[in-house]
Design an enzyme around this catalytic site. Structure first.
Site, mmCIF file in Angstrom:
data_model
loop_
_atom_site.group_PDB
_atom_site.id
_atom_site.type_symbol
_atom_site.label_atom_id
_atom_site.label_comp_id
_atom_site.label_asym_id
_atom_site.label_seq_id
_atom_site.Cartn_x
_atom_site.Cartn_y
_atom_site.Cartn_z
ATOM 1 N N PRO A 174 102.693 19.410 33.892
ATOM 2 C CA PRO A 174 101.236 19.290 33.759
ATOM 3 C C PRO A 174 100.846 18.744 32.394
ATOM 4 O O PRO A 174 101.416 19.135 31.373
ATOM 5 C CB PRO A 174 100.757 20.737 33.932
ATOM 6 C CG PRO A 174 101.832 21.408 34.704
ATOM 7 C CD PRO A 174 103.113 20.761 34.262
ATOM 8 N N GLU A 175 99.900 17.821 32.383
ATOM 9 C CA GLU A 175 99.413 17.288 31.120
ATOM 10 C C GLU A 175 98.109 17.981 30.754
ATOM 11 O O GLU A 175 97.588 18.806 31.504
ATOM 12 C CB GLU A 175 99.261 15.772 31.228
ATOM 13 C CG GLU A 175 100.604 15.080 31.508
ATOM 14 C CD GLU A 175 100.597 13.606 31.178
ATOM 15 O OE1 GLU A 175 99.802 13.189 30.312
ATOM 16 O OE2 GLU A 175 101.385 12.854 31.775
#
Length: 269
Positions: A2-3
């Site tokens: 996840p960014e």
């Protein structure tokens, strides 16, 4: 992994169900995450969650007695469910609230974290982090000064959390394309004028991803806790071998820092 936009959307998703709630129980079903879960997390019991914040890719559940620090790692997700709902495989930690709901951290690969920070102290995970990209502390002057003398490729430079947090691989690819900067160009050889162009593009790219995720966000009390990557139209990332949207040149892919890097040989200099 996840960014930053995905983590921010997770924060947006759980906040309405967590902020202001009293924690009845902290249940650690498996404390062997990236770091051992500290015993101090039990201090949350019988306290109210006063705020749900984010720093870099860490989520912060604040209370008067301290702050729980969550990281989703590579495979983690958060769900808000009725506390009577059976545990799923890899549900490692849950906060059970007085209103009958529970916040559960599920992490199959156990690269995530659940840490503790005492009041008026800063946990070591925050010690060397750069500024948040969507704040005024992140500007062209900061990038320009931090880059002087650096021979590292600019893509790796803007992905360095010591320089600025949260500019992950997807958004670094997209931002450099929009700014017309070759990803392999040495960071220290880029002018202030080009950083003045790049900085607002990074901000706009991240903000747009967060906004798009927020507008499509499901109720986390009913969802699986996985906002995922947003259904955005990516200009270069994942488009190796396809035509550039600007000049129709075939997009090329290289590896920088072991990460996929796609760019246009004509539009990016």
């Amino acid at each position: 992994m996840p960014e930053l936009p995905e983590v921010e959307v997770s924060r947006m998703g759980i906040e309405p169900h967590v902020k202001g709630q009293v924690v009845n129980h902290v249940r650690v079903h498996n404390g062997r995450l990236r770091w051992p879960v500290p015993e101090e997390v039990s201090l949350l019991e019988n306290t109210e969650i006063t705020a749900v914040k984010r720093r870099a890719k860490y989520l912060l559940l604040e209370s008067d007695v301290g702050t729980a620090i969550l990281h989703l790692g590579m495979s983690g997700n958060l769900r808000v469910v009725c506390q009577s709902e059976p545990l799923k495989k890899h549900d490692h930690i849950e906060l059970v609230f007085a209103n009958g709901l529970a916040l559960r951290l599920n992490d199959p690969r156990r690269f995530g974290a659940f840490l503790w920070q005492n009041p008026q102290q800063q946990h070591s995970v925050f010690a060397k982090l750069g500024p948040e990209p969507l704040t005024d502390l992140f500007d062209a002057k900061h990038l320009y000064q931090a880059s002087r003398g650096k021979k590292v490729a600019v893509k790796q430079f803007i992905m360095d959390n010591h320089v600025v947090v949260g500019v992950g691989n997807i958004y670094a690819n997209e931002s450099l394309f929009k700014a017309g900067i070759h990803p392999k160009r040495e960071a220290g050889k880029i002018s202030l004028a080009r950083y003045q162009k790049l900085t607002p593009i990074i901000k706009d790219t991240l903000a747009a991803a967060i906004e798009q995720g927020g507008t499509t966000l499901k109720d986390f009390a009913q969802s699986d806790g996985k906002p995922g990557y947003f259904a955005q139209e990516l200009l270069v990332y994942g488009r190796k071998g396809e035509a550039c949207v600007r000049c129709e040149t075939t997009l090329q892919e290289i590896r920088l820092g072991q990460r996929s890097t796609v760019y246009c040989t004509k539009c990016q200099r």
